[in-house]
Design an enzyme around this catalytic site. Structure first.
Site, mmCIF file in Angstrom:
data_model
loop_
_atom_site.group_PDB
_atom_site.id
_atom_site.type_symbol
_atom_site.label_atom_id
_atom_site.label_comp_id
_atom_site.label_asym_id
_atom_site.label_seq_id
_atom_site.Cartn_x
_atom_site.Cartn_y
_atom_site.Cartn_z
ATOM 1 N N THR A 483 51.413 65.055 22.813
ATOM 2 C CA THR A 483 52.722 64.410 22.770
ATOM 3 C C THR A 483 52.628 62.905 22.617
ATOM 4 O O THR A 483 53.587 62.267 22.212
ATOM 5 C CB THR A 483 53.452 64.731 24.071
ATOM 6 N N ASN A 645 57.939 55.056 21.054
ATOM 7 C CA ASN A 645 56.989 54.906 19.956
ATOM 8 C C ASN A 645 57.449 55.768 18.778
ATOM 9 O O ASN A 645 57.285 56.989 18.789
ATOM 10 C CB ASN A 645 55.592 55.333 20.414
ATOM 11 N N GLU A 719 61.246 68.710 22.713
ATOM 12 C CA GLU A 719 61.924 69.976 22.384
ATOM 13 C C GLU A 719 63.014 69.846 21.313
ATOM 14 O O GLU A 719 63.187 70.741 20.498
ATOM 15 C CB GLU A 719 62.591 70.611 23.627
#
Ligand code: FES
Ligand code: FES
Lengths: 759, 161
Positions: A483, A645, A719
């Site tokens: 992630t 980011n 998600e």
């Protein structure tokens, strides 16, 4: 209502590190092969375990003959329920943080078999090859009982679960009279949806390497999304003190939910290590990756009623999902339907049906990726029936506040997602009729859908340590399953203390570090990022005080400072500044350390609904005769608060879109109900998208400002990217072909049957 | 199929430029030789059945699935793994491009993707992004980094022309 106080410690812009598309700080380790994953730690004298999996779906093991297997040179031991050491017998001890209500699986506990591929023995050998061969030679006799593995055959044998799992909310009470309103509606659709079970299949297969130390303590390299969850679980099951068990997972080769709960390879590796007093590794095979946890097969009904102008007047959403016999796995499937659109008459219903399968497990956007697409396809069908643009229908019923609770959203830039996504895609004012766009052999179609996910946060702690060299280290027991946790935590820390991201070292994936929640639910940035910010805020406060008090300090008496370029700087006079390293030297402190616990902003969360939103636009091309589908364009517009980011967050969305393509078109666990077993249990037969299936994907992050969600204003993006995708693809296929397939995945056979049935 | 395994067989192999004289059991795959015997764990195991590409290495410059190759059959050959691509601190252009374009997430498929891309570029059959997609489809990325993988390879391919 009394206004609530502003959340303390909010990160204000403009920012220098946060928001920058920084390349992954762990990138070099990953592209050079230097990053070691759970099954890759070389330990002298390591033994290899290979799992023997049950051949039946239900019944008992009546006999295990290990004679031939034990005769294979190199085999050391074979563990079965008959010779296993003592284990905890209270259910409570077997529960992990993510366990739903019920009795968790206890591998090798007794002769009972509750699902196909349940582990029934573990062969331990000096070499991997010997273990694998011997596993095949273990002879297991069974007494099989009749099993049920088909959801559709058991769809009427259901029960209504309660609040059976952390984070699960049963559907809200009905509002109005949805069934009567549906019957009276001027325009309506009433649709059934089915969806196959899916398996996580991270490319790294689940593995645990257990290092056995002479004092009996264990260092465990595990594939997990939560080192603390595994540590406390191992301690509970094997009755060990926390001080004897350290769990590490600095690198995780994908998980998508499969590592939320301790899986049986961990149990078996620890069992063997303790029994043999030696270091043991157990790695599952790819077929065995179908032996635990999956996105449950689901049946749904969505019925919508509307007046001719598109105002929704009735909404019914019912879902039935499978769970195992022993545990009530639940996920939020239908509640979103009461939240996404304004409607006065709503009835939501969620039930479980017990099957002889292993317990399902959260998989990327659990529940939302199942329920929201059904709603969004129904909205599309309603739009066509009304002759209305699908975006207009959604805007017509746009929910300014959460209709389920009446609470305002902390922020919701879904309108901007529709607008910016449509613009990027080139969505027309008037969609041409279905089956009207042809290009050679192919029928071209456009579809769109909306998505939603919660913006959650859990308590988390972090430690920040500033060294004499001016470098900062951050430590927390969080994880990075791909992630970007390493990178975004470094950015947050650098932001607070005016450093460069490269000056921050991040340590995670170690149970000896400060507490962090399991990585899941898109809550890592929100939870752990906030903890890092809090720890760095404390460091900043101390540095400010030390700088003010330093002898001859240019900052003497300065009440307000900021941090930039490694300096403490007076807020209103940039010429008054002092290097951080000098501040520490002046105070005679070689290191400065702060630890902080951050908790969700309870008042704000109580008063608001918090979520991420998306609008997805898709173009497909369908071969008019063969029915093959190509996804040729995707635009995904995401509103998820502040993006820490854009590079790594963008990758999260790309990846989730790929998952959406898999769900819409490819992924399907096919069970042979006679055997009660998934037949296509490998990557040749269980299809996941490959590069040739995926076009360029355009990700748009919509500006969204949120002062409630957390001090960073960031909602998390793991998600949301998948949620709208299957519906947008399904809607585009209808637009291309005139064929509706409400059974996922939408494979060639189903499209061809639809094409053949067209008038 | 219960033949006891045969004893180790002598084998010479150049791995990342280093000549090795080994004794390897005949049932050991090249992948397990690298990972378990030589501790070169950069080459990954994602299926052990030739279905995912995570184990891709270069044998005499050609990309192969190391899980489908028995080690003893590589006698006298030269194997390049991900650990052998960079020169000291200097990354191979593909490694650098993968970082720059964020062409991975969990990183587990990445060594295989990069080795496969090295092999693909050497084959010289790819002209543009669609060819890259097609010719890289033996390497599954479950994280779904494909668009960035294609960009990263495309950049290096363009620079090499
Ligand atoms: S491990 Fe060799 S192809 Fe998957
Ligand atoms: S980066 Fe995770 S599988 Fe490709």
């Amino acid at each position: 209502m009394i206004p609530i106080p502003r959340m303390p410690g909010l990160l204000e812009g403009p920012t220098t590190q946060v928001g920058k598309p920084v390349s992954r700080v762990d990138g070099r380790l990953k592209v050079t092969g230097a990053a070691r994953y759970a099954g890759e730690h070389a330990i002298p004298g390591l033994l290899h375990g290979y799992v023997v999996s049950s051949a039946i779906a239900k019944g008992r093991v009546t006999r295990i003959d290990t004679g031939k297997a034990m005769a294979v040179p190199g085999v050391v031991h074979i563990l079965t329920h008959e010779n296993r050491p003592d284990l905890a017998w209270l259910d409570r001890k077997w529960k992990d943080q993510d366990a739903p209500k019920g009795s968790p699986l206890r591998p090798l506990y007794d002769a009972n078999v509750s699902h196909s591929l349940q582990p029934v023995a573990l062969v331990v050998a000096e070499s991997f090859e010997a273990a694998r061969l011997a596993a095949r030679l273990v002879e297991v006799a069974y007494e099989a009982e009749p099993h049920q593995t088909s959801l559709l055959m058991n769809r009427d044998i259901t029960f209504t679960p309660g609040k059976d799992k952390g984070g699960f909310e049963p559907p809200p009470a009905p509002r109005g009279d949805a069934d009567a309103a549906l019957a009276a509606a001027e325009v309506s659709v009433d649709l059934e949806f089915t969806q196959a079970a899916e398996y996580h299949n991270p490319i790294e297969m689940h593995a645990s390497t257990v290092e056995y130390h002479p004092d009996g303590s264990l260092t465990i390299h595990d594939k997990t999304q939560g080192v603390l969850n595994c540590q406390s679980w191992v301690c509970g099951v094997f009755n060990l003190p926390k001080s004897s068990v350290r769990v590490l997972s600095p690198f995780v080769g994908g998980a998508f939910g499969s590592g939320l709960r301790p899986q049986h390879q961990l149990f078996l590796a620890v069992l063997a290590a303790l029994a043999l007093k030696r270091s043991v590794r157990v790695e599952l095979s790819r077929p065995q990756m179908f032996s635990f946890g999956h996105r449950p097969e689901t049946w749904q009904r969505v019925a919508l009623g509307a007046s001719r102008d598109g105002t929704l007047t009735a909404l019914v959403h019912e879902a039935v999902q499978e769970s195992s016999q022993a545990e009530n796995y639940v996920e939020i499937v239908v509640n979103w339907s009461g939240q996404q659109y304004r409607c006065d008459n709503v009835r939501l219903d969620y039930r479980l049906s017990r099957l002889d399968v292993h317990t399902p497990l959260d998989q990327r956007a659990p529940g939302a990726a199942t329920g929201v697409p059904a709603l969004e396809v129904a909205m599309d069908e309603l739009a066509w029936k009304l002759g209305m643009d699908p975006i207009q229908l959604r805007l017509k019923n746009y929910a300014e506040a959460d209709p389920n609770t009446g609470k305002p959203f902390s922020s919701k830039e879904l309108r901007a997602c529709f607008r910016q996504g449509a613009e990027r895609f080139g969505w027309p004012d008037h969609l041409p009729p279905p089956r009207s766009m042809r290009d050679g052999r192919e029928l071209v179609g456009w579809g769109m859908a909306a998505g939603v996910w919660d913006a959650m946060q859990n308590p988390a702690s972090a430690k920040a340590t500033l060294g004499a060299n001016g470098k900062l280290s951050i430590a927390t027991a969080s994880s990075d399953i791909g992630t970007g946790t390493y990178t975004v935590l470094a950015q947050v820390a650098a932001e607070v203390l005016g450093l460069e991201t490269a000056d921050v070292a991040v340590e995670i994936g170690d149970s000896s570090l400060p507490q962090a929640p399991i990585q899941g639910g898109s809550w890592t940035v929100s939870s752990v990022g906030s903890a890092v910010k809090a720890a760095c805020d404390q460091l900043a406060k101390r540095l400010h005080a030390l700088a003010r008090d330093a002898e001859g300090s240019p900052l003497a008496g300065v009440g307000s400072v900021r941090f930039a370029d490694g300096h403490v700087v007076a807020q209103d006079d940039p010429s008054r500044r002092m290097p951080i390293q000098q501040v520490m030297r002046a105070a005679g402190l070689p290191v400065l350390e702060e630890k902080a616990l951050s908790v969700p902003y309870a008042l704000g969360r109580l008063r608001h609904t918090l979520g991420t939103h998306s609008a997805v636009f898709v173009e497909v091309r369908v071969d008019a005769e063969l029915g093959t589908v190509r996804v040729t364009r995707v635009v995904s517009a995401i509103a998820a608060g502040r993006i820490i980011n854009p590079k790594t967050a963008g990758s999260q969305i790309l990846g989730a879109v790929v998952w959406g393509v898999g769900m819409a078109l490819e992924e399907e666990a096919m069970t042979d109900h006679t055997l009660g077993r998934v037949m296509n249990h490998d990557l040749a037969e269980y299809h996941v998208p490959v590069s040739a299936d995926i076009p360029d994907i355009d990700v748009v992050f919509v500006e969204e400002h949120d002062e409630v969600v957390n001090a960073l204003g960031a909602k998390g993006v793991g998600e949301i990217g998948i949620v709208g995708v299957p519906a947008a693809i399904s809607n585009a296929i209808f637009h291309a072909t005139g064929v509706r397939v409400r059974d996922l995945p939408i494979t060639v056979d189903k499209i061809r049957a639809g094409l053949a049935a067209l008038p | 199929m219960t033949h006891p395994p045969q004893g180790p067989i002598p084998l010479t192999l150049a791995v990342n430029g280093r000549e090795l004289a080994l004794h390897v059991a005949p049932w050991t795959t090249l992948l397990d030789l690298l990972r378990l015997h030589l501790d070169l764990t950069g080459t990954k195991k994602g299926c052990d059945h030739g279905q995912c590409g995570a184990c891709t290495v270069l044998v005499d410059g050609t990309r192969i699935n190391a899980c489908l190759a028995l080690a003893v059959m590589q006698d006298g050959k030269s194997v390049t793994t991900i650990e052998g691509l960079s020169r000291g601190d200097e990354l191979h252009p593909l490694q650098a491009a993968f970082i720059e374009h964020d062409a991975f997430q969990c990183g587990y498929c990445t060594p295989g993707q990069i080795c496969s891309a090295v092999g693909m570029l050497a084959e010289g059959h790819a002209e543009g992004p669609d060819d890259i997609r097609e010719q890289m489809s033996g390497n599954i990325c479950r994280c779904g980094a494909y668009p960035n993988i294609v960009r990263a390879i495309g950049e290096v391919m363009g620079a090499g022309r």
